[in-house]
Design an enzyme around this catalytic site. Structure first.
Site, PDB file in Angstrom:
ATOM      1  N   SER A 102      37.466  34.960  31.124  1.00  0.00           N
ATOM      2  CA  SER A 102      38.302  36.135  31.367  1.00  0.00           C
ATOM      3  C   SER A 102      37.715  37.392  30.718  1.00  0.00           C
ATOM      4  O   SER A 102      36.618  37.810  31.037  1.00  0.00           O
ATOM      5  CB  SER A 102      39.720  35.856  30.891  1.00  0.00           C
ATOM      6  N   ASP A 243      39.454  43.015  34.844  1.00  0.00           N
ATOM      7  CA  ASP A 243      38.771  42.316  33.761  1.00  0.00           C
ATOM      8  C   ASP A 243      37.742  41.361  34.348  1.00  0.00           C
ATOM      9  O   ASP A 243      37.502  41.341  35.562  1.00  0.00           O
ATOM     10  CB  ASP A 243      39.761  41.609  32.831  1.00  0.00           C
ATOM     11  N   ASP A 245      37.451  38.222  35.100  1.00  0.00           N
ATOM     12  CA  ASP A 245      37.748  37.302  36.205  1.00  0.00           C
ATOM     13  C   ASP A 245      38.761  37.877  37.178  1.00  0.00           C
ATOM     14  O   ASP A 245      39.235  37.177  38.068  1.00  0.00           O
ATOM     15  CB  ASP A 245      38.211  35.940  35.674  1.00  0.00           C
ATOM     16  N   ASP A 247      41.883  38.790  37.115  1.00  0.00           N
ATOM     17  CA  ASP A 247      43.303  38.456  37.196  1.00  0.00           C
ATOM     18  C   ASP A 247      44.153  39.485  36.454  1.00  0.00           C
ATOM     19  O   ASP A 247      45.377  39.377  36.415  1.00  0.00           O
ATOM     20  CB  ASP A 247      43.585  37.041  36.674  1.00  0.00           C
TER      21      ASP A 247
END
Length: 447
Positions: A102, A243, A245, A247
């Site tokens: 992440s 960000d 990833d 999400d």
């Protein structure tokens, strides 16, 4: 329930550190694959990743593990976490995997697992997988024609882009909008610019040149200064920062100011209420969301259901209590009509739709309420459990009494570092500062 490998969001750690190694990744593939092999068809797993260099290593190890227990592997390449969740459902896969840490630095990585319906695994299922990891994995092996094989899915990117585009209301495109898009040199660096451009926007990109080491480095939702500066330079209508990833999303208005997730959720809640899309009579957010959001929703006749910090807890409450909008102040926005997890691109598209419909500056659209003065302090401690000390418990009780019914005091231990978060809010900023300071001092005395 003590777990050795899984944390609050899958397995995460330093790549090739004490926990996250190729050996563990292979065993995760074998154990998780075994739990989801049905035997009545060629079982398949989809694997996406972000742009970290270690993703190649972990992807290869997972592939070995999955194929060893009889699962066919579909490799998606760099792909947002929500895209992996969506494609798990769309491709009728038995399991989905995202390789990402992440918003963490590049040398960390992680493994997130999704069920066939696109939701993350339960704690109980993760514990069962851990037991298999610790067992004799040679007993899990498939043989002969039952061994799986791997494919590279070249169409996955287009599938997700088309899916994201369809979440916009009908008869709305983004023509005439100048958008600065920061992809954090991460998983969305191809799909997000493609989607916005195909919808008609003028797209100015930063953070779209990953080299394996620069994910989240001075770009993305955790470093919004970069996109804010570009918005001002290009006189853009809006800035969007994802960000690593994708999400999570942070919005920047046309003046270069950050719009937090609370204002974002307020816009979506009212928009969906007016379009008769909002389900549950309100939204779900965490204890960290500002009291101003709660008051604003009440003025619309809506409720705010609060959960502990973490997008998984928001989603659990949404599913159990029948809400379709939820999120966190930090930018995790979950719209369950479209996704089973936070999706930065899809959430941003909903805000862009409002921008097109209202034809007002984003700074006006996202100024739905005045924030109640809020102060957050992070208090480091060396060891022990400071929150169990009598004097800390008393300080918290005294602080809440001082704030009264019109204020809130939230004190919690961080789940990722030795830190106690102390958050206070009330209409009297000086009182909030006093209360937070007193609780902080009590913690430091015993830490």
């Amino acid at each position: 329930m003590v777990r050795k490998y899984f944390g609050t969001d899958g397995i995460r750690g330093l790549a090739n550190g004490s926990k996250l190694t190729p050996e563990l990744a292979m065993k995760v593939g074998m154990a998780a694959g075994t739990k989801f092999v049905r035997g009545d068809h060629r079982n398949r797993v989809v694997i996406g990743k972000d742009t970290r260099r270690s993703g190649y290593m972990i992807e290869t190890a997972l592939t070995a593990g999955f194929t060893a227990v009889g699962m066919d592997v579909y490799l998606l390449g760099p792909m947002p976490t929500p895209a992996v969740a969506m494609l798990t459902r769309s491709l009728r896969a038995d399991l989905g995997v995202m390789i990402s840490a992440s918003h963490n630095p590049y040398d960390d990585n992680g493994i997130k697992l999704f069920r066939p319906d696109g939701y993350k695994l339960s704690d109980e299922l993760e514990l069962e997988i851990e037991r298999l990891i610790e067992s004799d994995t040679s007993k899990l092996l498939a043989h002969g024609m039952n061994i799986g094989r791997a494919y590279r899915d070249e169409e996955a990117r287009t599938r997700y882009v088309e899916y994201a585009k369809r979440t916009l209301p009908r008869n709305i495109d983004l023509s005439g909008l100048r958008v600065v898009l920061d992809c954090a040199n991460g998983a969305a660096y191809k799909v997000a610019p493609m989607a916005l451009w195909e919808l008609g926007a003028e797209v100015i990109t930063i953070g779209v040149e990953p080299d394996g080491y620069n994910i989240n480095h001075k770009v993305g939702s955790t470093a919004p200064d970069a996109v804010a500066a570009k918005v001002r330079e290009m006189r853009a209508d809006i800035g969007i920062a994802l960000d690593g990833d994708a999400d999570r999303v942070i919005i920047i208005d046309e003046k270069g100011n950050v719009v937090d997730g609370d204002q974002f959720m307020a816009v979506i809640a009212q928009s969906w209420m007016e379009r008769e899309m909002l389900v549950g009579g309100g939204i779900v957010a965490t204890v960290m969301s500002n009291l101003g959001l709660e008051r604003y929703l009440l003025s619309l006749g809506l409720t705010l259901e609060r959960t502990q910090v973490g997008d998984r807890y928001v989603l659990e409450a949404m599913r159990s209590k029948g809400f379709n909008v939820g999120g966190e102040q930090s930018g995790h926005i979950i719209l369950s009509d479209f996704t089973t997890t936070g999706d930065g691109l899809v959430a941003a598209l909903q805000l862009l739709a409002v921008l097109k419909q209202q034809e007002r500056p984003i700074s006006e659209i996202c100024a739905r309420f005045e924030k109640v003065p809020q102060l957050l302090r992070s208090v480091k401690f060396k060891s022990g459990k400071p929150l169990e000390h009598k004097q800390v418990i008393q300080a918290i009780a005294d602080g809440q009494a001082m704030l009264g019914k019109g204020g809130r005091l939230v004190v919690r231990a961080s789940g990722t570092e030795p830190v106690i978060r102390v958050m206070g809010e009330a209409d009297d900023a000086a009182l909030v500062s006093t209360v937070v300071g007193q609780v902080e001092a009590a913690i430091l005395q015993v830490a």
